[in-house]
Design a protein around this motif. Structure first.
Motif, short mmCIF file in Angstrom:
data_model
loop_
_atom_site.label_atom_id
_atom_site.label_comp_id
_atom_site.label_asym_id
_atom_site.label_seq_id
_atom_site.Cartn_x
_atom_site.Cartn_y
_atom_site.Cartn_z
N LEU A 188 -50.72 -16.72 -15.26
CA LEU A 188 -50.87 -16.15 -13.94
C LEU A 188 -49.21 -15.24 -13.69
O LEU A 188 -49.26 -14.40 -12.88
CB LEU A 188 -50.34 -17.36 -13.05
N LEU A 189 -48.45 -15.54 -14.50
CA LEU A 189 -47.99 -14.18 -14.59
C LEU A 189 -47.85 -12.80 -15.44
O LEU A 189 -48.00 -12.22 -14.70
CB LEU A 189 -46.77 -14.55 -15.26
N VAL A 190 -49.05 -13.15 -16.11
CA VAL A 190 -48.94 -12.01 -16.81
C VAL A 190 -50.00 -11.13 -15.95
O VAL A 190 -49.54 -9.83 -16.07
CB VAL A 190 -49.67 -12.41 -18.24
N LEU A 191 -51.07 -12.19 -15.39
CA LEU A 191 -51.80 -11.09 -14.89
C LEU A 191 -51.47 -10.94 -13.08
O LEU A 191 -52.27 -10.25 -12.29
CB LEU A 191 -53.45 -12.05 -14.32
N ASN A 192 -50.03 -11.43 -13.28
CA ASN A 192 -49.16 -10.76 -11.72
C ASN A 192 -49.96 -11.45 -10.30
O ASN A 192 -49.82 -10.97 -9.21
CB ASN A 192 -49.72 -9.63 -11.37
N PHE A 193 -50.22 -12.36 -10.84
CA PHE A 193 -51.07 -13.64 -10.00
C PHE A 193 -50.13 -14.68 -9.21
O PHE A 193 -50.12 -14.49 -8.71
CB PHE A 193 -52.09 -14.39 -10.05
N TRP A 194 -49.04 -14.47 -9.96
CA TRP A 194 -48.18 -15.38 -9.61
C TRP A 194 -46.53 -14.05 -9.64
O TRP A 194 -45.90 -13.51 -10.65
CB TRP A 194 -47.36 -16.45 -10.82
N LYS A 195 -46.46 -13.82 -8.27
CA LYS A 195 -45.43 -12.85 -8.44
C LYS A 195 -44.13 -12.71 -8.14
O LYS A 195 -42.82 -13.00 -7.92
CB LYS A 195 -45.67 -11.71 -7.38
N SER A 196 -43.85 -13.62 -9.32
CA SER A 196 -42.06 -13.75 -9.17
C SER A 196 -41.24 -12.67 -9.87
O SER A 196 -41.56 -12.15 -10.39
CB SER A 196 -42.16 -15.10 -11.07
N LYS A 197 -40.13 -12.66 -9.32
CA LYS A 197 -38.96 -12.12 -9.52
C LYS A 197 -37.93 -12.20 -10.54
O LYS A 197 -37.15 -11.25 -10.36
CB LYS A 197 -38.15 -11.36 -7.94
N ASP A 198 -38.14 -13.48 -10.86
CA ASP A 198 -37.13 -14.08 -11.04
C ASP A 198 -37.29 -13.49 -12.91
O ASP A 198 -37.97 -14.60 -13.65
CB ASP A 198 -37.29 -15.57 -11.59
N CYS A 199 -36.61 -12.71 -13.12
CA CYS A 199 -36.62 -12.24 -14.75
C CYS A 199 -36.51 -12.90 -16.56
O CYS A 199 -37.29 -12.90 -16.74
CB CYS A 199 -35.87 -10.58 -15.26
N ALA A 200 -34.98 -13.88 -15.79
CA ALA A 200 -35.29 -14.68 -16.58
C ALA A 200 -35.91 -15.60 -17.04
O ALA A 200 -36.41 -16.44 -18.39
CB ALA A 200 -33.73 -15.34 -16.65
N PHE A 201 -36.65 -16.06 -16.00
CA PHE A 201 -37.99 -17.14 -15.69
C PHE A 201 -38.94 -16.36 -16.65
O PHE A 201 -39.45 -17.11 -17.11
CB PHE A 201 -37.87 -17.69 -14.28
N ARG A 202 -38.93 -15.68 -16.43
CA ARG A 202 -40.41 -15.02 -17.32
C ARG A 202 -40.46 -15.16 -18.78
O ARG A 202 -41.29 -14.76 -18.96
CB ARG A 202 -40.73 -13.45 -16.06
N LYS A 203 -39.31 -14.18 -18.41
CA LYS A 203 -38.89 -14.22 -20.05
C LYS A 203 -38.86 -15.61 -20.13
O LYS A 203 -39.41 -15.35 -22.47
CB LYS A 203 -37.56 -13.00 -20.13
#
Length: 336
Positions: A261-276
């Motif tokens: 969901l994050l990689v395909l940008n369906f979940w547009k999280s702005k939390d960089c630390a979480f995504r990493k």
């Protein structure tokens, strides 16, 4: 890209570059899996094919499982080279898609076949006389063919659209790491949701069979005595299947859904630390799932009591051949 640089430039495309440890980790692990997995699965396949007990339903599943593992480990050198080069695919886009397809075919063939093996063991426990008198070879061949058809059909779009999975990033060609086109993202989301559903079904079957076999084993001893060894071995096998599911497949599918969901940008999280963090954990669970190719032969020790002895004799035979081929030292040569 390290964490500090990613924090400064927290964009969708840079998410892929936040887990640089994956290159060294994956190249080492895949090298180990190839060195161990190739001979072990070859030995397993030889044992299953040369077995004198004839073709049974569970043997059909085991042979199919071994073939899937062999296909996976045979193509590992391509992936080892990719990670050794820090993520630079030097082969054709078709080979990139072929390896990715084999990865998914092996994963979900294993998931479905392990579920069928656990179900077959439950039948052997609950209906030992009926199972012993019947040879469900047709069912084994039909279900195996169905599983291969489903997994290969699901992987065909990856092969057909092989150019979609190679992306040029600087002077490197990334394989299965970047997805920028919106139509490709939608197709991938549907595919990954279908894979998650397949895992849930397989996992549910394994858990249900484990519970049912436990219930059968809790029956009074006098009722179990005629087939105690069979039932105990069946429980140990199903428990081993459950361990493989929990250790290899469960962590991956939990993390992979969030990662997708994050990689395909369906979940547009702005939390960089979480995504990493999600990306880092995803690399680890991906490696954990690959280990199933050397764990599957462990099941044969529970399913076939002669397999452990076969491996021991095979190892001794190789050792004797090496000893015979060794040239004698001068002090070992005695004059008559």
């Amino acid at each position: 890209m390290n964490a500090s640089k990613y924090a400064e430039n927290c964009s969708e495309e840079h998410l892929y570059d936040t887990s640089e440890f994956k290159y060294s980790m994956s190249s080492i692990l895949y090298s180990f899996l190839f060195i161990v997995g190739f001979p072990v699965n070859i030995a397993s396949l030889c044992f299953l094919v040369r077995s004198k007990k004839g073709v049974t339903e569970i043997k059909i599943y085991m042979i199919s499982l071994t073939i899937a593992d062999l296909l996976f480990v045979t193509f590992l050198p391509f992936w080892i080279d990719y990670y050794y080069r820090s993520g630079d695919w030097i082969f054709s886009s078709f080979l990139c898609s072929l390896w990715g397809s084999l990865f998914y075919v092996n994963t979900y063939n294993t998931i479905f076949l392990l579920a069928l093996i656990s179900f077959t063991r439950y039948l052997a426990v609950s209906q030992p006389v009926k199972v012993a008198q019947s040879r469900q070879n047709r069912r084994g061949f039909a279900l195996t063919a169905l599983i291969w058809t489903i997994t290969i059909s699901a992987a065909l779009p990856i092969l057909i659209n092989h150019n979609d999975h190679i992306v040029k990033v600087g002077n490197r060609s990334r394989c299965f790491e970047y997805y920028q086109q919106s139509d490709t993202k939608t197709k991938l989301l549907i595919l990954h949701l279908a894979m998650l559903l397949g895992f849930i079904v397989g996992f549910g079957v394994v858990i249900a069979n484990s519970i049912l076999i436990l219930q059968r084993l809790s029956i009074a001893k006098e009722m179990l005595r005629p087939s105690q060894r069979l039932k105990t071995r069946a429980f140990r096998m199903v428990l081993a299947v459950l361990v493989i599911y929990i250790f290899c497949f469960l962590p991956y599918h939990i993390v992979h859904l969030v990662w997708t969901l994050l990689v395909l940008n369906f979940w547009k999280s702005k939390d960089c630390a979480f995504r990493k963090s999600v990306n880092d954990v995803h690399q680890v669970v991906l490696c954990l799932m690959s280990i199933n190719c050397i764990l599957d032969p462990v099941l044969y020790c529970f399913l076939t009591k002669n397999f452990k002895q076969y491996l021991k004799e095979l190892t001794q035979s190789w050792g004797q051949k090496c000893t015979i081929r060794r040239s004698p030292k001068p002090e070992e040569i005695q004059l008559s």
